[in-house]
Design a protein around this motif. Structure first.
Motif, PDB file in Angstrom:
ATOM      1  N   LYS A 158      -1.511   1.543 -11.382  1.00 36.51           N
ATOM      2  CA  LYS A 158      -1.947   2.093 -10.088  1.00 36.51           C
ATOM      3  C   LYS A 158      -0.766   2.337  -9.150  1.00 36.51           C
ATOM      4  O   LYS A 158      -0.795   3.247  -8.331  1.00 36.51           O
ATOM      5  CB  LYS A 158      -2.900   1.105  -9.407  1.00 36.51           C
TER       6      LYS A 158
ATOM      7  N   ASP B 254       0.803  -1.214   0.000  1.00 39.43           N
ATOM      8  CA  ASP B 254       0.000   0.000   0.000  1.00 39.43           C
ATOM      9  C   ASP B 254       0.837   1.266   0.000  1.00 39.43           C
ATOM     10  O   ASP B 254       0.387   2.318  -0.437  1.00 39.43           O
ATOM     11  CB  ASP B 254      -0.925  -0.004   1.229  1.00 39.43           C
TER      12      ASP B 254
ATOM     13  N   MET C  58      -2.975  -3.297 -14.880  1.00 38.38           N
ATOM     14  CA  MET C  58      -3.723  -2.259 -14.188  1.00 38.38           C
ATOM     15  C   MET C  58      -3.065  -1.921 -12.845  1.00 38.38           C
ATOM     16  O   MET C  58      -2.932  -0.755 -12.488  1.00 38.38           O
ATOM     17  CB  MET C  58      -5.165  -2.713 -13.972  1.00 38.38           C
ATOM     18  N   ASN C  59      -2.643  -2.956 -12.143  1.00 40.01           N
ATOM     19  CA  ASN C  59      -1.989  -2.709 -10.857  1.00 40.01           C
ATOM     20  C   ASN C  59      -0.626  -2.043 -11.018  1.00 40.01           C
ATOM     21  O   ASN C  59      -0.192  -1.296 -10.144  1.00 40.01           O
ATOM     22  CB  ASN C  59      -1.869  -4.006 -10.072  1.00 40.01           C
TER      23      ASN C  59
ATOM     24  N   LYS D 173       2.036   3.556  -9.496  1.00 42.28           N
ATOM     25  CA  LYS D 173       2.714   4.854  -9.596  1.00 42.28           C
ATOM     26  C   LYS D 173       2.019   5.913  -8.749  1.00 42.28           C
ATOM     27  O   LYS D 173       2.602   6.937  -8.426  1.00 42.28           O
ATOM     28  CB  LYS D 173       2.765   5.302 -11.056  1.00 42.28           C
ATOM     29  N   ARG D 174       0.762   5.665  -8.427  1.00 49.57           N
ATOM     30  CA  ARG D 174       0.026   6.673  -7.648  1.00 49.57           C
ATOM     31  C   ARG D 174       0.054   6.384  -6.142  1.00 49.57           C
ATOM     32  O   ARG D 174      -0.445   7.159  -5.348  1.00 49.57           O
ATOM     33  CB  ARG D 174      -1.419   6.759  -8.138  1.00 49.57           C
ATOM     34  N   LYS D 175       0.617   5.261  -5.771  1.00 53.98           N
ATOM     35  CA  LYS D 175       0.651   4.945  -4.339  1.00 53.98           C
ATOM     36  C   LYS D 175       1.739   5.765  -3.641  1.00 53.98           C
ATOM     37  O   LYS D 175       2.744   6.122  -4.248  1.00 53.98           O
ATOM     38  CB  LYS D 175       0.914   3.449  -4.154  1.00 53.98           C
TER      39      LYS D 175
END
Ligand SMILES: Cc1cc2nc3c(=O)[nH]c(=O)nc-3n(C[C@H](O)[C@H](O)[C@H](O)COP(=O)(O)OP(=O)(O)OC[C@H]3O[C@@H](n4cnc5c(N)ncnc54)[C@H](O)[C@@H]3O)c2cc1C
Lengths: 263, 318
Positions: free
Chosen positions: A195, A80, A191-192, A197-199
């Motif tokens: 994603k 996360d 897709m993950n 890169k935005r975590k």
């Protein structure tokens, strides 16, 4: 809800690393860096534990400038958040100093139930960081784990030792090291990967975790003097013959005359 | 400056090997060699004096019956107090390694894992050689602060012959901490009947084998040679055709003869067979690395070479 800190180290991709035949030194420059195999399995373990209940997986790494890229893979797999300790002054420190830095970092992250990592990283093969961290944090350590489940405030694990499999229970928080048998890490979906890169990712130096890099460096006492591939001292005789039978007969003759079949 | 040496392993055979090396180090440093024994109802603590142990430090009690890293650490710290070591040698079993790291952290000192060689340099530092990069390289490392802690794998040093040595037995009074890790079950492992590590002859399968049934050819060769059968990691870990593999992450073998069939010879596999006396390879790819690290090799299809080799050996060996 379990908060799990996973310790990860990025190392050169060992399947791509070559040895310079002249100097016998490993060529690490320009080789892609990846999360060390057992650490990746520790991450997979953490993600599975999270998925079987509720929780949060926090990736923590002491590394260098390439670590951020390697840790994107961790975020894509399901971590996360990621924290990286990147301080040039800490380059080349030993397992003792590394565990001091990691201790400070996990304390800064705080409020964890489980710290988990691989038994060892495959570059150094030192297998020290997890037990050292357990000692510094005064926490129980559960090493060589090949199966693990979380219960209410406790964990149950199977430890893979030479002569026995040991089933253990321990209250949280605890420090865990996994072995290869624990699982097969997942391959993240596209897709993950997007994603990831935005975590949230944060980078710290020694000072940010409340340490003086000079002091930490001074406490480091084991130093690598050189690293070299072992010399291969073999006959390297390639048997050539017109027929397979002839080649096999020559090989049989060679094996017998070496005297290695005598009992 | 005189430095004492302290040796420990829960594996008695390995402990004796450590005492051999420990004696050499202690003698060269003008110090004393001491040993630590931890267990429950230890009956043979007197034996270690024969291998040069001056003080055999004994932590004996029901709490030590099974290895627990926290209890053994407590005993270790007492032994350190009682014997003031400059060098600490610990057997590199799985338990030994986790104990070494934990003791090193408690003593705030360095540790070198699985050392294959050990030497004291001019400045009194401890220098060792150990495998790194998944076993493909050997690193020379120096430990600059005493007590130097190292772990040592089995058979890195030879076991000494027992001598006339006299020593004393010192009983340690250890208060064992309340165990935080509770062992609820111990499942004995069934030891596979192949003891690859001690086998004098090994024939080994790699991905050159196309099907599990085909391993029969290799088993036939094994029978002719009186060999054990081993394999590379994919044959075991990916295909599941065998329990154990050979290499850096598997068994490390040191046979008189190692015959690699359909194995490419990657650094990870090579790390496990390095100590073979004679290495033979059969591989159809002339550029395969295994040819570079072998004594004898045939560039060819194992499916035709192996039957021919079996026939030729049968004729030779009668
Ligand atoms: C961290 C890590 C640890 C590892 N640890 C180990 C380890 O301990 N042990 C280990 O073995 N591997 C280990 N590996 C895996 C290693 O990298 C290789 O993948 C593996 O050793 C390759 O096995 P192989 O030689 O059987 O297969 P391949 O590399 O696929 O080689 C097969 C060979 O067979 C030859 N061949 C094919 N058909 C025939 C035929 N009909 N006749 C003759 N030759 C033929 C080919 O030319 C080829 O050279 C590890 C990998 C990593 C990343």
């Amino acid at each position: 809800m379990a908060r799990i800190i996973v310790l990860l180290k990025d190392i050169v991709d060992l399947t791509e690393m070559k040895v310079d035949p002249e100097t016998r030194q490993p060529v690490t420059e320009g080789v892609k860096r990846r999360i060390s195999e057992l650490d990746k399995r520790a991450l997979e373990t953490a993600i599975q534990l999270k998925e079987s209940g509720e929780g949060e997986v926090i990736a923590l790494s002491m590394g260098g400038s390439g670590t951020r890229v390697a840790l994107l893979a961790a975020l894509a797999m399901g971590a996360d958040a990621a924290y990286i300790i990147n301080d040039e002054a800490l380059a080349g420190v030993d397992a003792l100093a590394t565990s001091k830095v990691l201790k400070a970092a996990v304390e800064k992250i705080g409020d964890y139930d489980l710290i988990i990592g691989g038994e060892m990283t495959l570059d150094s093969l030192s297998a020290q960081v997890i037990p050292r961290l357990a000692e510094l944090l005064d926490l129980p350590q559960v090493t060589y784990v090949k199966e693990i489940e979380l219960g209410e405030g406790a964990l149950r694990a199977v430890r893979d030792l030479e002569d026995v499999d040991e089933v253990v229970e321990v209250d949280l928080p605890a420090v865990v090291a996994v072995v290869r048998e624990v699982n097969e890490p997942r391959i993240p979906s596209l897709m993950n990967i997007m994603k990831a890169k935005r975590k949230p990712t944060e980078e710290w130096d020694a000072e940010a975790v409340g340490l003086s890099a000079e002091e930490v460096k001074a406490s480091s006492s084991v130093e690598i003097l050189n690293v070299m591939a072992p010399k291969v001292d073999r006959k390297r005789i390639v048997i050539k013959a017109d027929t397979v039978e002839d080649a096999a007969a020559q090989l049989a003759e060679a094996i017998v005359s070496e005297g290695v079949l005598e009992r | 400056m005189a430095q004492n040496v302290l040796a420990f392993s829960e594996d008695r055979e390995l402990l004796i090997q450590l005492l051999g090396k420990g004696k050499e180090l202690a003698d060269s440093l003008g110090g004393e060699l001491n040993a630590l024994l931890v267990g429950s109802n230890i009956s043979d603590s007197g034996e270690l004096a024969q291998y040069g142990s001056k003080k055999t430090l004994v932590a004996d009690g029901p709490g030590f019956e099974h290895f627990s890293v926290e209890a053994y650490k407590a005993a270790f710290l007492k032994a350190v107090e009682a014997s003031d070591p400059g060098i600490i040698l610990i057997g590199a079993t799985k338990r030994g390694k986790e104990l070494a790291a934990r003791v090193a952290a408690a003593l705030d000192t360095g540790c070198m894992t699985e050392c294959m060689t050990l030497e004291v340099d001019e400045e009194g530092n401890l220098v060792s050689e150990r495998l790194t990069y998944a076993g493909s390289t050997i690193a020379t490392e120096v430990s600059r602060r005493a007590p130097h802690i190292v772990t040592i794998p089995s058979r890195a040093f030879e076991a000494p012959e027992p001598g006339e040595g006299v020593g004393e037995i010192v009983t340690l009074d250890v208060s064992i901490p309340e165990p935080r890790v509770k062992v609820v079950e111990r499942r004995e492992k069934t030891k596979g009947d192949v003891d690859l590590e001690g086998a004098p002859i090994i024939v080994s399968a790699g991905r050159g084998f196309k099907a599990k049934e085909d391993l029969k050819i290799l088993e036939e060769l094994a029978e002719v040679l009186g060999a054990k059968v081993g394999c590379s990691r994919p044959i075991s870990a990916d295909m599941g055709w065998m329990d154990d593999w050979i290499g850096i992450s598997g068994r490390k073998v040191s046979p008189k003869l190692y015959l690699a069939c359909g194995i490419s010879g990657t650094i990870q596999h090579a790390a496990g067979i390095r100590n073979s006396q004679i290495l033979v390879a059969i591989n159809e790819d002339e550029n395969a690395n295994i040819h570079e690290i072998s004594d004898y090799s045939i560039v060819g299809d194992l499916y035709t070479v192996l039957p021919a080799l079996i026939k030729a050996l049968k004729e030779k060996l009668g």
